[in-house]
Design a protein around this motif. Structure first.
Motif, PDB file in Angstrom:
ATOM      1  N   GLU A  51       0.868  -1.177   0.000  1.00 35.09           N
ATOM      2  CA  GLU A  51       0.000   0.000   0.000  1.00 35.09           C
ATOM      3  C   GLU A  51       0.905   1.227   0.000  1.00 35.09           C
ATOM      4  O   GLU A  51       1.766   1.365   0.858  1.00 35.09           O
ATOM      5  N   VAL A  52       0.690   2.102  -0.973  1.00 32.42           N
ATOM      6  CA  VAL A  52       1.540   3.289  -1.087  1.00 32.42           C
ATOM      7  C   VAL A  52       0.739   4.416  -1.733  1.00 32.42           C
ATOM      8  O   VAL A  52      -0.155   4.168  -2.543  1.00 32.42           O
ATOM      9  N   GLU A  53       1.037   5.641  -1.333  1.00 31.47           N
ATOM     10  CA  GLU A  53       0.382   6.794  -1.950  1.00 31.47           C
ATOM     11  C   GLU A  53       1.256   7.328  -3.079  1.00 31.47           C
ATOM     12  O   GLU A  53       2.460   7.512  -2.911  1.00 31.47           O
ATOM     13  N   LEU A  54       0.629   7.583  -4.194  1.00 31.95           N
ATOM     14  CA  LEU A  54       1.345   8.104  -5.354  1.00 31.95           C
ATOM     15  C   LEU A  54       1.558   9.602  -5.198  1.00 31.95           C
ATOM     16  O   LEU A  54       0.786  10.299  -4.537  1.00 31.95           O
ATOM     17  N   SER A  55       2.599  10.096  -5.836  1.00 34.76           N
ATOM     18  CA  SER A  55       2.902  11.527  -5.771  1.00 34.76           C
ATOM     19  C   SER A  55       1.859  12.326  -6.547  1.00 34.76           C
ATOM     20  O   SER A  55       1.108  11.781  -7.364  1.00 34.76           O
ATOM     21  N   GLU A  56       1.834  13.621  -6.299  1.00 29.03           N
ATOM     22  CA  GLU A  56       0.873  14.499  -6.981  1.00 29.03           C
ATOM     23  C   GLU A  56       1.073  14.463  -8.490  1.00 29.03           C
ATOM     24  O   GLU A  56       0.107  14.495  -9.257  1.00 29.03           O
ATOM     25  N   SER A 117      -7.492   9.939  -3.917  1.00 28.56           N
ATOM     26  CA  SER A 117      -6.445   9.955  -2.888  1.00 28.56           C
ATOM     27  C   SER A 117      -5.076   9.555  -3.428  1.00 28.56           C
ATOM     28  O   SER A 117      -4.043   9.893  -2.841  1.00 28.56           O
ATOM     29  N   GLY A 118      -5.056   8.808  -4.528  1.00 24.44           N
ATOM     30  CA  GLY A 118      -3.785   8.319  -5.062  1.00 24.44           C
ATOM     31  C   GLY A 118      -3.264   7.096  -4.332  1.00 24.44           C
ATOM     32  O   GLY A 118      -2.106   6.713  -4.511  1.00 24.44           O
ATOM     33  N   LEU A 119      -4.111   6.456  -3.503  1.00 27.74           N
ATOM     34  CA  LEU A 119      -3.694   5.269  -2.769  1.00 27.74           C
ATOM     35  C   LEU A 119      -3.638   4.074  -3.729  1.00 27.74           C
ATOM     36  O   LEU A 119      -4.621   3.742  -4.387  1.00 27.74           O
ATOM     37  N   LEU A 120      -2.473   3.447  -3.786  1.00 32.43           N
ATOM     38  CA  LEU A 120      -2.266   2.277  -4.630  1.00 32.43           C
ATOM     39  C   LEU A 120      -2.185   1.056  -3.722  1.00 32.43           C
ATOM     40  O   LEU A 120      -1.410   1.033  -2.760  1.00 32.43           O
ATOM     41  N   ILE A 121      -2.986   0.042  -4.019  1.00 33.09           N
ATOM     42  CA  ILE A 121      -2.950  -1.232  -3.296  1.00 33.09           C
ATOM     43  C   ILE A 121      -2.600  -2.317  -4.309  1.00 33.09           C
ATOM     44  O   ILE A 121      -3.252  -2.451  -5.345  1.00 33.09           O
TER      45      ILE A 121
END
Length: 198
Positions: A51-56, A117-121
């Motif tokens: 689980e990681v958030e992608l940059s803008e 949100s840009g949340l990648l799972i």
């Protein structure tokens, strides 16, 4: 063509195809057994989750897409930062997220990205070597190259079998048990099917 020349040619086809088919026949024979006893072979899947958030910046590339494969920026991020290779196949896009399924022999993988949100799972499931080999046997979730190999291998097996039959015909007079064994090999599976059906 003389009979002796034809015999030599058929013998050559038989041994060449047997050499080419040797490893493949062993693989498909062993995996035939493992597939037949799949319920008896216990395997513990190994599941890896990220689980990681992608940059803008990457989120911005996603906001401009409505269909097609993942943008190159996302794919490059995954391979560079997490060693996750994603195919260039079309993903499933809707107003809220993008989903990419990545089935593979012996396992499965998928990822979703929430567009706001840009949340990648990401989840990867590895079911082990036996499952991998079983899927190769079935051609399940394999590449076009592997499917072509299976077709080519099947043709070689046909040539191997027919050249073997011709050699059986040629030498049957010297081996009296030839035709009883051939008939038994043909009747035995049919009898099993008929008797097990009742």
């Amino acid at each position: 063509m003389k009979l002796s020349n034809l015999l030599g040619t058929v013998r050559q086809w038989h041994w060449i195809t047997s050499a080419l088919c040797l490893v493949g026949m062993l693989l498909f024979s062993v995996t035939g057994i493992t597939l037949n006893h799949a319920a008896d072979i216990k395997a513990t899947p190994v599941v890896t989750t990220l689980e990681v958030e992608l940059s803008e910046g990457i989120k911005q590339t996603l906001s401009n897409r409505e269909s097609g494969p993942l943008p190159q920026a996302v794919r490059q991020f995954l391979i560079n930062e997490h060693n996750i290779a994603t195919p260039k196949t079309d993903a499933e896009w809707d107003d809220y997220e993008v989903y990419l399924g990545m089935p593979k022999p012996g396992g499965d993988a998928w990822l979703t990205i929430e567009l706001e949100s840009g949340l990648l799972i990401y989840e990867n499931t590895d079911r082990g070597v036996i499952s991998y080999l079983n899927d190769l046997h079935k051609g399940r979730n394999t590449s076009d190259a592997w499917r072509w190999f299976i077709d080519f291998f099947s043709i070689l097996c046909i040539v191997f079998s027919l050249s073997g039959l011709w050699l059986l015909i040629r030498y049957a007079n010297q081996r009296p048990s030839t035709w009883p064994l051939v008939v038994a090999g043909a009747i035995f599976p049919v009898l099993i099917l008929i008797l097990s059906a009742h």
